[in-house]
Design an enzyme around this catalytic site. Structure first.
Site, PDB file in Angstrom:
ATOM      1  N   GLU A 285      31.580  -6.299  99.637  1.00 57.76           N
ATOM      2  CA  GLU A 285      32.507  -7.431  99.679  1.00 57.76           C
ATOM      3  C   GLU A 285      32.128  -8.428 100.769  1.00 57.76           C
ATOM      4  OE1 GLU A 285      34.393  -8.083  97.383  1.00 57.76           O
ATOM      5  OE2 GLU A 285      34.674  -6.180  96.346  1.00 57.76           O
TER       6      GLU A 285
ATOM      7  N   TYR B 212      41.286 -12.091 100.619  1.00 54.53           N
ATOM      8  CA  TYR B 212      40.590 -11.549  99.450  1.00 54.53           C
ATOM      9  C   TYR B 212      40.019 -10.161  99.729  1.00 54.53           C
ATOM     10  CZ  TYR B 212      36.893 -10.175  96.441  1.00 54.53           C
ATOM     11  OH  TYR B 212      36.101  -9.396  95.655  1.00 54.53           O
TER      12      TYR B 212
ATOM     13  N   ASP C 235      40.409 -14.010  93.948  1.00 53.26           N
ATOM     14  CA  ASP C 235      39.242 -14.740  94.426  1.00 53.26           C
ATOM     15  C   ASP C 235      39.114 -16.019  93.604  1.00 53.26           C
ATOM     16  OD1 ASP C 235      38.315 -13.877  91.972  1.00 53.26           O
ATOM     17  OD2 ASP C 235      36.267 -13.670  92.685  1.00 53.26           O
TER      18      ASP C 235
ATOM     19  N   CYS D   6      34.233 -17.290  81.795  1.00 51.64           N
ATOM     20  CA  CYS D   6      35.112 -18.414  82.148  1.00 51.64           C
ATOM     21  C   CYS D   6      34.583 -19.058  83.427  1.00 51.64           C
ATOM     22  CB  CYS D   6      36.541 -17.905  82.325  1.00 51.64           C
ATOM     23  SG  CYS D   6      37.801 -19.197  82.356  1.00 51.64           S
TER      24      CYS D   6
ATOM     25  N   CYS E 201      33.411 -20.201  76.013  1.00 52.24           N
ATOM     26  CA  CYS E 201      34.684 -19.862  75.386  1.00 52.24           C
ATOM     27  C   CYS E 201      34.499 -19.088  74.082  1.00 52.24           C
ATOM     28  CB  CYS E 201      35.507 -21.126  75.152  1.00 52.24           C
ATOM     29  SG  CYS E 201      35.945 -21.986  76.687  1.00 52.24           S
TER      30      CYS E 201
ATOM     31  N   CYS F 264      34.852 -15.473  74.753  1.00 54.11           N
ATOM     32  CA  CYS F 264      36.021 -15.030  75.514  1.00 54.11           C
ATOM     33  C   CYS F 264      36.848 -14.033  74.713  1.00 54.11           C
ATOM     34  CB  CYS F 264      36.888 -16.221  75.898  1.00 54.11           C
ATOM     35  SG  CYS F 264      38.277 -15.753  76.964  1.00 54.11           S
TER      36      CYS F 264
ATOM     37  N   CYS G 132      44.802 -18.712  75.152  1.00 53.20           N
ATOM     38  CA  CYS G 132      44.388 -19.410  76.364  1.00 53.20           C
ATOM     39  C   CYS G 132      45.073 -20.768  76.366  1.00 53.20           C
ATOM     40  CB  CYS G 132      42.871 -19.591  76.408  1.00 53.20           C
ATOM     41  SG  CYS G 132      42.300 -20.651  77.775  1.00 53.20           S
TER      42      CYS G 132
END
Length: 291
Positions: free
Chosen positions: A35, A118, A136, A190, A197, A200, A205
């Site tokens: 991280e 985060y 995030d 995304c 898309c 997706c 959406c």
DNA sequence: CACTCGTGGGG
DNA sequence: TCCCCAAGAGT
């Protein structure tokens, strides 16, 4: 709204990238290291550095025992070397104050150097399976589009972002996978530019159903790099990473000849940040060289 | 809140 | 080429 949890989780089961820090045998400390490295640095560049890092320093105490200079060298060119220094400091605090065990609650994690809103939630969720919202830039973008029907996330407003994700979050058994799936969707489908898309998994959406309205946000200020203090700092530090003994001022001066005032300012800021130290005879080295 | 702090790959 | 931006944090 149609429940997006199964759609997202099933998609993640099929399409997830095989990233080493997601494997089940990875310790909380090693998740934390990933991280830190992933703060503003792309996955592809982090992966080889993370592998070498956790093989060399598998625990907080092992990391704390290393010199700051070796930590900065191992960080290499991931960028923002203050993160490396904070990771080293974080390892020291965990080793000395927490018995070498990474804390599992958000509040305690937030007290550690280099850990913000985060990272604290990412560690609690991904390393300890806690049901906490993880927000995030990817998550904020996915929620802005799928839930609010906007092209981009609004300027960060933490409480509202956390509430948005909390409202979507499934029970504890599924929360970690849901959150990593949300991030994965933002990272691979995304995306900020040219979202895919057609690939997706979400059946609903708001952005799509509204006809993909364009961003209304004012154009973000471009983050220039060439000619900035950051570039000068980068060059200075690159010289010092490649040397294991102190160098003279003249050897540093040659990396930036166009603006000597800027060069002096950059070097001074590295000293202030504790990334560089000056020896008694006036030469320069990475902080902690020889420790 | 606005700004700083590295680096390099892709559109 | 140039520009965008990539799992943020600290001041």
């Amino acid at each position: 709204m149609t429940d997006i949890v199964p759609q997202l989780v099933d998609w993640y089961d099929r399409e997830q990238r095989d990233l080493p820090w997601r494997r089940p045998d990875v310790s909380p400390w090693q998740v934390l290291v990933s991280e830190f490295m992933l703060q503003q640095t792309p996955v592809a560049r982090v992966e080889p550095v993370w592998r070498a890092w956790v093989a060399r320093w598998p625990t907080p105490s092992a990391t704390a025992a290393a010199s700051a200079a070796d930590v900065l060298r191992a960080w290499g060119k991931l960028g923002y070397p203050r993160r490396a220094k904070r990771l080293h400091e974080c390892a020291t605090v965990i080793a000395t104050d927490f018995g070498d065990a990474v804390p599992s609650d958000v509040e305690t994690l937030l007290t550690l150097p280099g850990i913000g809103a985060y990272t604290a939630r990412a560690v609690a969720c991904f390393a300890y399976r806690r049901r906490v919202p993880v927000v995030d830039t990817n998550v904020r973008r996915v929620v802005a589009r799928a839930v609010h029907g906007r092209a981009d996330a609004a300027p960060s407003s933490s409480p509202r972002d956390l509430a948005d994700v909390e409202a979507l979050l499934p029970d504890e058994a599924l929360a970690p996978k849901f959150s990593i799936a949300l991030m994965e969707l933002g990272a691979t489908v995304c995306t900020a530019r040219a979202p895919r898309c057609a690939s997706c998994p979400l059946s609903v959406c708001a952005w799509r159903s509204r006809g993909f309205p364009a961003s209304t946000a004012p154009a973000r200020r471009v983050q220039r790099y060439a000619g900035t203090d950051r570039q000068v700092r980068g060059r200075l530090l690159d010289v010092l990473r490649g040397r294991d003994s102190p160098v003279t001022r003249a050897e540093l001066d040659v990396v930036w000849l166009s603006d000597t005032a800027q060069r002096d300012r950059a070097l001074d800021s590295l000293l202030v940040d504790g990334l560089v130290e000056q020896t008694a005879d006036g030469r320069f080295a990475l902080a902690g060289e020889g420790d």
